[in-house]
Design an enzyme around this catalytic site. Structure first.
Site, PDB file in Angstrom:
ATOM      1  N   LYS B 158       0.851  -1.175   0.000  1.00 18.83           N
ATOM      2  CA  LYS B 158       0.000   0.000   0.000  1.00 18.83           C
ATOM      3  C   LYS B 158       0.888   1.226   0.000  1.00 18.83           C
ATOM      4  CE  LYS B 158      -1.311  -1.380   4.686  1.00 18.83           C
ATOM      5  NZ  LYS B 158      -2.369  -1.382   5.670  1.00 18.83           N
ATOM      6  N   HIS B 273      -9.848 -12.193   4.159  1.00 20.57           N
ATOM      7  CA  HIS B 273      -9.840 -10.858   4.780  1.00 20.57           C
ATOM      8  C   HIS B 273     -11.216 -10.562   5.403  1.00 20.57           C
ATOM      9  CE1 HIS B 273      -9.512  -6.537   5.338  1.00 20.57           C
ATOM     10  NE2 HIS B 273      -8.209  -6.687   5.240  1.00 20.57           N
TER      11      HIS B 273
END
Lengths: 412, 412
Positions: B158, B273
C-alpha cells in the site's frame, strides 16, 4: 522518502475528479470526537496507511476519503438514534468499476468497528455506469402480471419435504385463487424432495394452467440461490422453463452476484430475500435498515426487496420499514423504483393496515398465514385478494379526499 | 388436509438420519423463554410454516430443527455474555450439499432477529463431504515458504495510488528484508493506478528476484476479490503468473465463492480478509467472533484467517481473539488447522506479546507499522524479523520449561 520513483503527476493525471459519497451515523460524545472518527474512516476505507507518511500530492489529497460535512443529530429524532452524521466522499477511481470494491470502500473495514452505521449512499454518475439498478422495477413487474395499480399478492411454496408435484399443486391453487406472484420458500434449493429442475418445470406448468382458467397472468418465481457459479446457471434454466422471475438471497451469494443476476443475460425480475444479511440491520453497528433493504438492494439490481415487516416476528420498527419502502422508490438517484415486500408472520387481518401504511405500490406477502383460514387454499387466496382490493379501495378513497369507509365496510 | 397427495413414506424414505448441529447463545430471562426461542429457531430455519398445520410424519419429526440441549450459561463466563446455549440439529438433506443453503439453515432468517448469536457449528460427515476445508493449512503454507516452526512475517502493499512498478519495488524490499508473505492491501483490486495483471506480474518477479538474493522462499499473494464470475478468473491468472496464494474478502464475494476458490482448480493457499463481514462479530446479535473468523473461515476453505487483533484499532477482546485462533486449529472436526493472522494497527513493539499470546503457528501481520521505524524499508523488515525470532525464542524457552529471558534480552 519511502516510495522511490513515485510519480505524483502520473497518479494525479489518472484522477478525473468525480466522487461518490456515503453518510455515516457516528456515536460520538462531541463534535471533535465525531470529526476524528470521520477522519479515521477516510483513511481506513482507502489508503489504510499512516497519513503523515503518505507520498505527497494526489494520494492524501484525492485518494484518501474526504469529510464533506458533519452534522449533529437531534437527540430525539427517531430514525437516527446516534449523535452525528458525517458525509464522506471518495474518488470514483478507487471503486475501479467494481461493485465489490465500491462496497469495500463504503463499509469494508469499518464493518469491524463500533459506533458506525452506514446511513446513506450517494453514488455519482461513474457509479451508476456499472450499477444500472433494476431492469423492471414497479412498472415492469406490473406489466408482466397485468395489474396496473393495486398492491400485488405474493405467497411462498412450502414446507420443505413436499414433492415437486405437491409444490406444483399448491402453486396452481395459489394462482387460481388470485396470487399474482408465487415464489419458492427461500429454503427450497435443490433438495432431494423437490429438485430444482423438476420443481421449476412443474410449478411453471401449474401456474400456466391456472392462468388459462382464470385469465390472469400470475408468475412463478423459483429460488436460484445456489453455490458459486451455479446461480446464473439455475436462473438461465429457470428462464428456459418459463419462470416469471428469480428469487435470490444476496446475503448468501453476495450482493454482486445479485447484480449480475439482474443483468441482460437473465432478463427476469429479481426478488431479493433478506436471510443471512439481517445482522447488519438489527444492530447498532451496521447498515441502517432502509439503506440495506432499500437503497442497497435497489442499487444491486433487485426489482423487489423482501424485508421483515414491523408487527410480525421480526424487530424492525414501523418507521424503519416505511423508510425502507421510501428508499426503494427514491434512493439513490435515477434508478427504477422497486417494490417493497414487507413480510414475516403477516396474516389476512394485517392487509388493510399494510396497504394504508405503504401505499399501493407494494407486494403483500403472506406465507404460512394463508393456511390458517381453513383447509381450502383457493378460497383462502380469494379472501386474500378481496382483502387487498378492499384495502386498496380504502386507500384510494382516502387519497381522493373522500371519506374512507369504516373498517367493517365490504364495498369493492 | 392441505397437502393433497402428500406421501409421507416417500419423504421419510429420502431421509438418511444424519444431522448437523448449530449452537446458539440466546438472550432469555428464563429457561422456558430460552426453550421457546429455540423451538422458534427450529421452525424458522427449516419449514417456516405454522407447526400445527404441517403434514404429519417426517416433516415435523425430521425436517424441522430439533432442540438437542439447552444449558444455562453462568453469568460471569467471559466468552458468553448471554444466558442460555441451545444446541439445535438439522437433517443433512435440507442442506442439499450446498454451502449456501447450509449457511441459510444455521443463520438465515434468524440473522434478522434479536438476542440470538451463532456460537458454534458442528457439521457431520455429510457436510464435510462438500466442505473439505483448506487444502494447505498451517503445514502446507510452512512447506511453501520453507519455514518449519517460527511465526511467519506477513505484510501488505500500500497505499493505493502507487504504480505497479512502485508496488513491485516495495514487494521486493519486503521480501529482501525477510517478509515471508507479501500480500496486496485488500483495497487493491484493478484500479487504473496499478491494474491487476501488471501488478501481479511485476510483484511476482520482484519477490522472485529478492528470493534469489536472499535464499528465502517468500511469496506474493494478490487480492482476487472481484465482481461475480471474475474471482476464479483472476485467481487462475494469478496462478499462471506465479503468485504464491490468493487474498479474498468473503464478505464481499460470498463465503461460498471462497470455498470454490479453495478447491483443486486454483490449488493455492487462500487468505481470508474480514472486511464487510465484521458487523456479525462486533454486535450482540450475530455470529460469535471465534465462530465467524475461526470455525466458519476454516470450513469455507481459508488457509489463513486475517482478523482484527485486540489492542489495535478494532474492538475484539483478547479472549475473543485467542478463541478465534483456537477455533481455526480445532473447530470443526477433522479439517486442516489454519493460520490465525491477527491484524490492525500492529507495530514492532507488539510482536513479542502477540507471539506469547498466540503461540508459534501464527502469521504476524504488520502493514503501515512497518513504515514507522525509519525510511529504510529493508532494514525495518529485518528488525521485524529479529523481533519475531526473539519473541519465538522466548516462547520456546518458556515452553521448554526454561526460565524465559527478560524482555531486554537480545539472545537469538
Amino acid at each position: 522518502m519511502f516510495f522511490e520513483g513515485y510519480d505524483d503527476a502520473r497518479t494525479q493525471g489518472m484522477i478525473g475528479g468525480g466522487r461518490f459519497s456515503a453518510v455515516y451515523r457516528l456515536e460520538a460524545g462531541d463534535e471533535q470526537t465525531a470529526r476524528s472518527m470521520a477522519e479515521d474512516i477516510c483513511v481506513e476505507q482507502t489508503v489504510e496507511f499512516p497519513f503523515s507518511l503518505l507520498p505527497p500530492g494526489a494520494v492524501p489529497r484525492e485518494l484518501t476519503g474526504r469529510v464533506e460535512a458533519i452534522e449533529k443529530i437531534e437527540k430525539n429524532e427517531k430514525e437516527h438514534g446516534g449523535r452525528y452524521l458525517a458525509v464522506i466522499s471518495f474518488a470514483d477511481e478507487i471503486a475501479s468499476g467494481e461493485f465489490t470494491q465500491f462496497l469495500n470502500v463504503i463499509f469494508g473495514n469499518i464493518s469491524i468497528k463500533r459506533g458506525i452505521q452506514l446511513a446513506g449512499i450517494r453514488p455519482d454518475r461513474a457509479i451508476f455506469e456499472f450499477l444500472p439498478g433494476p431492469r423492471f422495477g414497479v412498472s415492469g413487474i406490473r406489466e408482466i402480471v397485468g395489474v396496473p395499480d393495486r398492491p400485488l399478492l405474493f405467497s411462498a411454496l412450502k414446507p420443505m419435504g413436499l414433492s415437486a408435484a405437491d409444490m406444483a399443486r399448491l402453486a396452481g391453487q395459489f394462482a387460481e385463487g388470485g396470487i399474482d406472484i408465487v415464489k419458492d420458500d427461500h429454503g427450497l434449493t435443490n433438495q432431494v424432495f423437490a429438485p430444482f429442475e423438476e420443481r421449476v418445470s412443474r410449478c411453471v406448468d401449474a401456474v400456466r394452467t391456472a392462468n388459462a382458467k382464470s385469465g390472469r397472468r400470475s408468475i412463478y418465481v423459483p429460488n436460484v440461490t445456489a453455490p458459486s457459479g451455479q446461480v446464473l446457471e439455475r436462473a438461465l434454466r429457470a428462464r428456459e422453463l418459463g419462470a416469471g422471475g428469480v428469487l435470490v438471497t444476496p446475503g448468501l451469494v453476495g450482493l454482486d452476484t445479485m447484480r449480475a443476476l439482474a443483468g441482460p443475460e437473465i432478463d427476469l425480475p429479481v426478488f431479493a430475500h433478506p436471510a443471512f444479511i439481517g445482522s447488519y440491520a438489527v444492530n447498532p453497528q451496521g447498515i441502517a435498515p432502509h439503506v440495506l433493504f432499500g437503497t442497497l438492494m435497489r442499487l444491486a439490481g433487485a426489482d423487489v426487496s423482501i424485508f421483515p415487516n414491523y408487527g410480525g416476528r421480526f424487530p424492525l420498527s414501523r418507521e424503519e420499514c416505511l423508510a425502507t419502502a421510501r428508499a426503494g422508490r427514491e434512493e439513490p438517484g435515477p434508478l427504477r423504483p422497486i417494490f417493497p415486500a414487507p413480510a414475516g408472520g403477516m396474516e389476512l387481518a394485517n392487509v388493510e393496515e399494510i396497504i394504508r401504511s405503504y401505499g399501493g405500490d407494494l407486494l403483500v406477502l403472506i406465507g404460512g398465514g394463508l393456511f390458517r383460514g381453513g383447509t381450502d387454499i383457493v378460497l383462502n387466496c380469494r379472501r386474500f385478494l378481496s382483502e387487498v382490493e378492499r384495502g386498496f379501495s380504502l386507500l384510494q378513497a382516502k387519497t381522493n379526499g373522500r371519506r374512507a369507509c369504516p373498517s367493517s365496510c365490504r364495498c369493492p
